[in-house]
Design a protein around this motif. Structure first.
Motif, PDB file in Angstrom:
ATOM      1  N   ASN A   1       0.649  -0.304   0.231  1.00 48.98           N
ATOM      2  CA  ASN A   1       0.083   0.327  -0.091  1.00 48.98           C
ATOM      3  C   ASN A   1       0.800   1.434   0.136  1.00 48.98           C
ATOM      4  N   ILE A   2       0.324   2.260  -1.188  1.00 49.69           N
ATOM      5  CA  ILE A   2       1.616   3.502  -0.837  1.00 49.69           C
ATOM      6  C   ILE A   2       0.800   4.006  -0.163  1.00 49.69           C
ATOM      7  N   ILE A   3       1.756   4.917   1.254  1.00 50.27           N
ATOM      8  CA  ILE A   3       0.992   5.618   1.792  1.00 50.27           C
ATOM      9  C   ILE A   3       1.111   7.125   1.261  1.00 50.27           C
ATOM     10  N   ASN A   4       2.871   7.610   0.951  1.00 49.60           N
ATOM     11  CA  ASN A   4       2.805   8.880   0.015  1.00 49.60           C
ATOM     12  C   ASN A   4       4.223   8.228  -0.413  1.00 49.60           C
ATOM     13  N   GLU A   5       5.212   9.384  -1.252  1.00 47.83           N
ATOM     14  CA  GLU A   5       5.943   9.229  -2.141  1.00 47.83           C
ATOM     15  C   GLU A   5       7.012   8.071  -2.390  1.00 47.83           C
ATOM     16  N   TYR A   6       7.180   8.299  -0.371  1.00 47.45           N
ATOM     17  CA  TYR A   6       8.434   7.636   0.108  1.00 47.45           C
ATOM     18  C   TYR A   6       8.089   7.039   1.408  1.00 47.45           C
TER      19      TYR A   6
ATOM     20  N   LYS B   1      10.334   3.120   5.437  1.00 49.16           N
ATOM     21  CA  LYS B   1      10.157   4.306   4.647  1.00 49.16           C
ATOM     22  C   LYS B   1      11.902   5.087   3.759  1.00 49.16           C
ATOM     23  N   CYS B   2      11.509   5.257   2.657  1.00 49.57           N
ATOM     24  CA  CYS B   2      12.778   6.069   1.667  1.00 49.57           C
ATOM     25  C   CYS B   2      13.222   7.134   2.169  1.00 49.57           C
TER      26      CYS B   2
ATOM     27  N   VAL C   1      20.988   4.467  -0.751  1.00 51.16           N
ATOM     28  CA  VAL C   1      19.975   4.788  -0.687  1.00 51.16           C
ATOM     29  C   VAL C   1      19.473   4.192   0.916  1.00 51.16           C
ATOM     30  N   GLU C   2      18.650   4.627   1.760  1.00 51.25           N
ATOM     31  CA  GLU C   2      18.271   4.044   2.841  1.00 51.25           C
ATOM     32  C   GLU C   2      16.776   3.685   3.115  1.00 51.25           C
ATOM     33  N   LEU C   3      16.604   2.619   3.497  1.00 52.84           N
ATOM     34  CA  LEU C   3      14.939   2.509   3.767  1.00 52.84           C
ATOM     35  C   LEU C   3      15.382   2.115   5.202  1.00 52.84           C
ATOM     36  N   SER C   4      13.832   2.608   5.558  1.00 51.59           N
ATOM     37  CA  SER C   4      13.531   1.919   7.172  1.00 51.59           C
ATOM     38  C   SER C   4      11.967   0.967   6.971  1.00 51.59           C
ATOM     39  N   VAL C   5      13.055  -0.001   8.056  1.00 55.12           N
ATOM     40  CA  VAL C   5      11.757  -0.821   8.002  1.00 55.12           C
ATOM     41  C   VAL C   5      11.305  -1.990   9.294  1.00 55.12           C
ATOM     42  N   THR C   6      10.342  -1.263   9.376  1.00 59.65           N
ATOM     43  CA  THR C   6       9.575  -1.928  10.851  1.00 59.65           C
ATOM     44  C   THR C   6       9.138  -3.671  10.443  1.00 59.65           C
TER      45      THR C   6
ATOM     46  N   ASP D   1       5.810  -5.616  -8.044  1.00 59.75           N
ATOM     47  CA  ASP D   1       4.749  -6.881  -7.440  1.00 59.75           C
ATOM     48  C   ASP D   1       5.416  -8.188  -8.137  1.00 59.75           C
ATOM     49  N   SER D   2       6.159  -8.540  -7.974  1.00 54.02           N
ATOM     50  CA  SER D   2       6.250  -9.867  -8.715  1.00 54.02           C
ATOM     51  C   SER D   2       6.978 -11.333  -8.228  1.00 54.02           C
ATOM     52  N   ASN D   3       5.706 -12.158  -8.617  1.00 55.64           N
ATOM     53  CA  ASN D   3       5.963 -13.648  -7.581  1.00 55.64           C
ATOM     54  C   ASN D   3       6.428 -13.603  -6.303  1.00 55.64           C
ATOM     55  N   GLY D   4       5.153 -12.359  -5.542  1.00 53.26           N
ATOM     56  CA  GLY D   4       5.825 -12.815  -4.156  1.00 53.26           C
ATOM     57  C   GLY D   4       7.049 -11.864  -3.309  1.00 53.26           C
ATOM     58  N   LYS D   5       7.460 -10.731  -4.209  1.00 52.56           N
ATOM     59  CA  LYS D   5       8.340 -10.228  -4.310  1.00 52.56           C
ATOM     60  C   LYS D   5       7.681  -8.842  -4.212  1.00 52.56           C
ATOM     61  N   ILE D   6       8.357  -7.777  -3.840  1.00 50.84           N
ATOM     62  CA  ILE D   6       7.946  -6.384  -3.963  1.00 50.84           C
ATOM     63  C   ILE D   6       9.477  -5.735  -4.226  1.00 50.84           C
ATOM     64  N   ILE D   7       9.819  -4.666  -5.530  1.00 52.67           N
ATOM     65  CA  ILE D   7      10.847  -4.584  -5.819  1.00 52.67           C
ATOM     66  C   ILE D   7      10.708  -3.043  -5.743  1.00 52.67           C
ATOM     67  N   PHE D   8      11.987  -2.244  -5.351  1.00 55.75           N
ATOM     68  CA  PHE D   8      12.416  -0.810  -5.368  1.00 55.75           C
ATOM     69  C   PHE D   8      13.266  -0.819  -5.890  1.00 55.75           C
ATOM     70  N   ARG D   9      12.417   0.038  -7.181  1.00 53.13           N
ATOM     71  CA  ARG D   9      13.888   1.030  -7.674  1.00 53.13           C
ATOM     72  C   ARG D   9      14.276   2.160  -8.719  1.00 53.13           C
ATOM     73  N   PHE D  10      14.729   2.276  -7.739  1.00 55.50           N
ATOM     74  CA  PHE D  10      15.356   4.146  -7.350  1.00 55.50           C
ATOM     75  C   PHE D  10      16.835   4.426  -8.604  1.00 55.50           C
ATOM     76  N   LYS D  11      16.553   5.237  -9.106  1.00 55.48           N
ATOM     77  CA  LYS D  11      17.793   6.296  -9.892  1.00 55.48           C
ATOM     78  C   LYS D  11      18.391   6.597  -8.964  1.00 55.48           C
ATOM     79  N   THR D  12      19.904   6.430  -9.048  1.00 56.71           N
ATOM     80  CA  THR D  12      20.666   6.806  -8.336  1.00 56.71           C
ATOM     81  C   THR D  12      21.891   7.753  -9.282  1.00 56.71           C
ATOM     82  N   LYS D  13      23.191   8.094  -8.614  1.00 58.25           N
ATOM     83  CA  LYS D  13      24.498   8.630  -9.623  1.00 58.25           C
ATOM     84  C   LYS D  13      24.794   7.821  -8.470  1.00 58.25           C
TER      85      LYS D  13
END
Length: 135
Positions: free
Chosen positions: A6-11, A35-36, A62-67, A45-57
């Motif tokens: 579920n998307i809460i907001n962009e981050y 939280k990104c 990129v830090e993800l805080s996960v609880t 969403d792919s085969n039971g996985k949730i994949i986040f893609r980022f454009k980075t230099k």
């Protein structure tokens, strides 16, 4: 394995991942709050996985805080909100290493190296994902 987000907001996102338990009787679901520090360009969403893609230099981190919660997504959010807002990845990593070393130092195993390895592997699995199973 089933996964949903579920998307809460962009981050910020919540997610739930559900799988059969080890004896194939019922399902075990873990709920997450994520939280990104950078906006993902896509989530897939792919085969039971949730994949986040980022454009980075180059060399950008990129830090993800996960609880996590075994109870609900709102419990996972509450867990995040209860944390020290000044936590950093390095601080959490160091505290985790210290806690693990403190736990292991209380137990001394002697004997065949194969049994020592087996014992510590089982101990690791017991403490790998500690969760609150009731509020």
């Amino acid at each position: 394995i089933n996964a949903s987000k579920n998307i809460i907001n962009e981050y910020e996102f919540t997610a739930s991942i559900s799988a059969m338990n080890v004896c194939d009787k019922g399902r075990f679901t873990t709920h997450y709050y994520i939280k990104c520090n950078k906006k993902p360009i896509a989530t897939v969403d792919s085969n039971g996985k949730i994949i986040f893609r980022f454009k980075t230099k180059e060399d950008e981190v990129v830090e993800l805080s996960v609880t996590a919660s075994s109870l609900s997504q709102s419990e996972a959010i509450d867990e995040y909100n209860s944390l020290d807002p000044h936590l950093t990845f390095e601080k959490v990593r160091k505290e985790g290493e210290d806690q693990w070393e403190n736990l292991l130092s209380k137990i001394e195993v002697r004997g065949d190296s194969e049994y020592e390895k087996l014992y510590y592997t089982h101990l690791y699995h017991i403490f790998l994902n500690p969760v609150v199973t009731e509020s």
